[in-house]
Design a protein around this motif. Structure first.
Motif, PDB file in Angstrom:
ATOM      1  N   THR A   1      -4.487  -1.152   8.024  1.00 36.06           N
ATOM      2  CA  THR A   1      -3.851   0.147   7.212  1.00 36.06           C
ATOM      3  C   THR A   1      -4.230   0.965   8.320  1.00 36.06           C
ATOM      4  O   THR A   1      -4.229   1.340   9.450  1.00 36.06           O
ATOM      5  CB  THR A   1      -4.854   0.593   5.990  1.00 36.06           C
TER       6      THR A   1
ATOM      7  N   ASP B   1      -2.052  -2.017  -3.241  1.00 35.72           N
ATOM      8  CA  ASP B   1      -1.840  -0.944  -2.922  1.00 35.72           C
ATOM      9  C   ASP B   1      -0.906  -1.522  -1.478  1.00 35.72           C
ATOM     10  O   ASP B   1      -1.230  -2.205  -0.420  1.00 35.72           O
ATOM     11  CB  ASP B   1      -3.204  -0.128  -1.870  1.00 35.72           C
TER      12      ASP B   1
ATOM     13  N   ARG C   1     -10.172   2.274   1.582  1.00 34.01           N
ATOM     14  CA  ARG C   1      -8.606   1.975   0.475  1.00 34.01           C
ATOM     15  C   ARG C   1      -8.767   0.615   1.378  1.00 34.01           C
ATOM     16  O   ARG C   1      -7.859  -0.805   0.539  1.00 34.01           O
ATOM     17  CB  ARG C   1      -7.503   2.523   2.148  1.00 34.01           C
TER      18      ARG C   1
ATOM     19  N   GLN D   1      -0.173   0.330   1.190  1.00 37.47           N
ATOM     20  CA  GLN D   1      -0.981   0.871   2.482  1.00 37.47           C
ATOM     21  C   GLN D   1      -1.258  -0.164   3.061  1.00 37.47           C
ATOM     22  O   GLN D   1      -1.645   0.394   4.264  1.00 37.47           O
ATOM     23  CB  GLN D   1      -1.559   2.288   2.131  1.00 37.47           C
TER      24      GLN D   1
END
Length: 207
Positions: free
Chosen positions: A52, A133, A68, A135
């Motif tokens: 990411t 996600d 994340r 990202q």
């Protein structure tokens, strides 16, 4: 006397648990081609990373991206099938948990930082669950060569710069050319004492 004994026993138990924890975590596969103290030339096998991009300063980039990426391997993904895994193994209704591996990599990308987790070798791009996600990106890393320096201590830019200079000087002595940006690799959890941490700087080089 008893107080000293208990402190020593606690330290022994802590080191034992720390050693077991380190042994339980899968590491990216590589072959050492040359070694001089803390410096090495390595050949890395192909592997997959989940990565990411974050906009942050050097020391905060890893912390910002960690949650994340950790959410992805902890079940925030679109699991398509159950996959048997070595410890730790856990299944969740909303996603599949993926074993933690090392290192956690960090490298510059313009004014941002790319932070990555290495995925377990048992997976392919087809069998890894898709991140929920957007990202988080899964990417195949081909076989490649790096010059590496290993050190312990705090996760600071000052320490990184100091060891990077040592690595760059050694690379010149080996008469090899660099082919990309340096990668800061960390192998331990944030709660690991600074003197037990394994840190590395990996500089991609030509074969």
């Amino acid at each position: 006397m008893m107080s000293l004994y208990l402190r020593q026993l606690t330290l022994v138990l802590f080191l034992t648990l720390l050693g077991k924890q380190a042994l339980a975590i899968e590491e990216a596969k590589y072959t050492v081609l040359k070694k001089e103290g803390a410096l090495e030339l390595r050949q890395y096998a192909p592997h997959i990373v989940a990565e990411t991009v974050v906009e942050s300063d050097f020391e905060e980039a890893g912390n910002k991206a960690f949650r994340r990426l950790f959410n992805y391997i902890s079940g925030h993904n679109e699991a398509r099938q159950d996959i048997a895994m070595t410890t730790p193994v856990s299944q969740a209704a909303k996603g599949e948990k993926i074993a933690m591996t090392v290192p956690v990599g960090q490298q510059p990308s313009g004014n941002n930082w790319v932070v990555s987790f290495t995925m377990p070798a048992s997976y392919t791009l087809d069998t890894l669950p898709k991140p929920k996600d957007s990202q988080v990106i899964l990417r195949q890393v081909p076989e490649h060569y790096v010059a590496a320096i290993r050190y312990s201590g705090f996760w600071s830019q000052k320490s990184y710069n100091h060891h990077k200079q040592q690595l760059e000087a050694w690379i010149k002595q080996q008469s090899v050319k660099t082919t990309g940006e340096a990668i800061w690799a960390r192998y331990n959890a944030p709660f690991t004492p600074w003197f037990f941490r394994r840190n590395e700087i990996l500089m991609p080089v030509e074969q």
